[in-house]
Scaffold this motif. Structure first.
Motif, PDB file in Angstrom:
ATOM      1  N   SER A 122      49.394  74.095  69.410  1.00  0.00           N
ATOM      2  CA  SER A 122      49.390  72.862  68.619  1.00  0.00           C
ATOM      3  C   SER A 122      48.096  72.078  68.775  1.00  0.00           C
ATOM      4  O   SER A 122      48.014  70.922  68.347  1.00  0.00           O
ATOM      5  N   MET A 331      62.047  76.029  69.313  1.00  0.00           N
ATOM      6  CA  MET A 331      61.530  74.850  68.629  1.00  0.00           C
ATOM      7  C   MET A 331      62.253  74.579  67.320  1.00  0.00           C
ATOM      8  O   MET A 331      62.469  75.482  66.506  1.00  0.00           O
ATOM      9  N   ALA A 369      59.792  69.023  68.007  1.00  0.00           N
ATOM     10  CA  ALA A 369      58.371  68.761  67.762  1.00  0.00           C
ATOM     11  C   ALA A 369      58.094  67.317  67.375  1.00  0.00           C
ATOM     12  O   ALA A 369      56.933  66.936  67.237  1.00  0.00           O
ATOM     13  N   CYS A 438      48.347  70.621  64.769  1.00  0.00           N
ATOM     14  CA  CYS A 438      49.689  70.444  64.206  1.00  0.00           C
ATOM     15  C   CYS A 438      49.535  69.843  62.819  1.00  0.00           C
ATOM     16  O   CYS A 438      48.874  68.809  62.671  1.00  0.00           O
TER      17      CYS A 438
END
Length: 531
Positions: A122, A331, A369, A438
């Protein structure tokens, strides 16, 4: 392998970058520590990367991954991992994100039990990003982390923040700005080394580690190298052996056949394994890239209930709980959708269903997330996991043979799925080249793993030949070129992240997709174009 007791005599690493502003991170002592890590680990790292390439060549020639005959005794014998620290006994919700200052504060304050500060998938690893991340984490550990936004809003870490766990880069990624004796250092050792050097004593004094997530392992020998590196660091920093604890992401197809072995290699310091589902899907695609009978359908159809993913996650639970280690879930990529209550509720329903599946299967915790998803996931785990963890659930019912673990899932390839892959791969790559790791795209938080899925599927679909969409139209490279040109124009003319690097990203994706061989990682050639 035993760690040498003597201290290495070393000169500082050479930093090929402007160091102004980072003198308190790149100190002579810290650089000497990095040099010691490099000289100890680099020969074996190179051997392990060569072994990866040799395994992949066998898979390309028709072989299939399987359990190892030479390590059967490890799988069948009785042993347990070391006692898990009190700070990590309850990990029911973990939040992940890049090592950006505001993100760190929000994640630590999110209500999650653990924050995984990510130098890997990320984060776009520009040298400034990586070093700013080290500064930010040092400030977080020392209790001085704060941030003021452009609109004047102040951010500070609350009392009782999440436990900090750091993910360095994988063994395969270089850090071109740091060299030792003329050799480029591994990004993994730069990330790990600087964080450990500057924070290990403060964290150890508070019984908070340091703790790490170890990514992208493919074999037990790679775990052995990490164990040796961590022990060397403890010895060099004057910490008791076993102080540093690690959780390993099982996010490659070869690794699922060596979970007992990986736990055994790190048994004195490992605390759990994690289902890195998105990277795992990518690894399935990459490992079996030449196997036409194992192509996967649209990404949206490859969900955790399909046999090869369901079996993988349940085998991870069984393996971990047999050895006294935690089995972490995967996730949730959804993010809140503002301005559309119905769409937002549909997205949250997917998160709740996913977390319910995980907790009922026996996982000890899960990942999100976005801070807004912490409460959603926590509610599910609180209701179905009243204890701190589920080590008592042994999942002895799980039978996971080789064929199930590599079985393809049914499904179709649609025009919309093909187009979405082109858009996601392009937009993410372009934003990554601008320094963002991200990127929210169509209400999902995309990172390097999901971009890897998109570009790997595109390569497979256009190179295996004679594939068709659901309407029987052929899938070919000309279709990819047209879709890429369309999305590149749209991105270039937009104000979206990556707009300025649209053409660079398009050129890279075109070359990777047209190539006769699937590149092992998007981030390796992209790194050469990163500012």
């Amino acid at each position: 392998m035993a760690v040498p007791s003597e201290k290495f005599v070393s000169t500082p690493a050479q930093i090929h970058a402007e160091t102004r502003g980072y003198e308190d991170i790149l100190t002579p002592e810290a650089l000497a520590f990095l040099a010691r890590l490099h000289r100890y680990a680099e020969p074996r790292r190179q051997q392990l990367l060569k072994a990866r390439a040799q395994r992949q060549a066998r898979y390309d020639a028709g072989a299939l991954p399987d359990f190892r005959a030479d390590t059967k005794a490890i799988r069948e014998s009785d042993w347990n991992v070391a006692t898990i620290p009190a700070a990590l006994q309850d990990r029911r919700v973990e939040i992940t994100g890049p090592v950006e200052r505001k993100m760190i504060i929000n994640a630590l304050n999110s209500g999650a039990k653990v924050f995984m500060a990510d130098f890997e998938d990320s984060s776009a690893p520009s040298f400034a990003n990586q070093l700013d991340g080290q500064v930010n984490l040092r400030d977080a550990v020392s209790g001085t982390l704060e941030y003021r936004s452009p609109d004047g809003k102040d951010y500070r870490v609350d009392a009782n923040p999440a436990v900090l766990v750091v993910r360095p880069r994988g063994w395969h990624l270089p850090e071109r700005h740091v060299s030792v004796d003329g050799e480029t250092m591994a990004g993994a050792l730069v990330d790990f080394g600087l964080y450990a050097f500057h924070n290990a004593h403060a964290l150890h004094a508070r019984d908070l580690g340091p703790y790490f997530y170890l990514p992208k392992l493919e074999a037990m020998e790679e775990a052995v190298l990490w164990d040796d590196v961590l022990a060397l660091a403890e010895d060099d920093l004057g910490l008791p052996i076993g102080t540093i604890k690690a959780t390993v992401l099982i996010e490659t197809l070869p690794a699922v056949f060596q979970m007992h072995e990986i736990l055994h290699a790190l048994r004195n310091r490992v605390v759990g394994l994690n289902c890195g589902r998105w990277d795992y899907i990518f690894s399935y695609l990459k490992t079996l890239r030449r196997h036409r009978d194992r192509l996967l359908p649209d990404r949206g159809q490859v969900v955790m209930t399909v046999p090869f993913l369901k079996t993988y996650s349940e085998l991870l639970i069984q393996t971990c709980h047999r050895r006294g280690a935690f089995a972490m879930g995967g996730m949730a990529a959804q993010i809140p959708i503002k301005g559309d209550d119905a769409a937002n509720e549909a997205a949250m329903a997917k998160v709740r269903a996913d977390k319910l599946r995980e907790v009922q299967a026996g996982h000890d915790g899960t990942w999100v997330a976005h801070p807004a998803l912490v409460a959603v996931a926590k509610d599910i785990f609180d209701r179905h996991m009243p204890s701190s963890n589920q080590l008592h659930i042994k999942r002895e019912d799980v039978v996971a043979d080789r064929d199930t673990l590599i079985s393809p899932c049914g499904g179709t390839i649609s025009r919309s799925g093909f187009d979405n892959n082109v858009e996601v791969a392009l937009r993410y790559t372009a934003a990554w080249l601008e320094g963002l790791g991200c990127v929210p795209i169509h209400n999902l938080m995309e990172d390097a793993a999901t971009a890897e899925i998109a570009r790997a599927q595109l390569w497979q679909w256009v190179h295996h030949g004679s594939l068709e969409f659901t309407d029987h139209a052929p899938i070919d490279i000309a279709l990819f070129d047209h879709a890429l040109a369309t999305h590149t124009h749209r991105l270039r003319e937009s104000t979206l992240p990556g707009a300025k690097r649209a053409d660079d990203a398009a050129h890279l994706l075109a070359s990777l997709t047209h190539a006769e061989q699937l590149s092992d990682f998007l981030t390796l050639p992209a790194y050469e174009k990163l500012a």
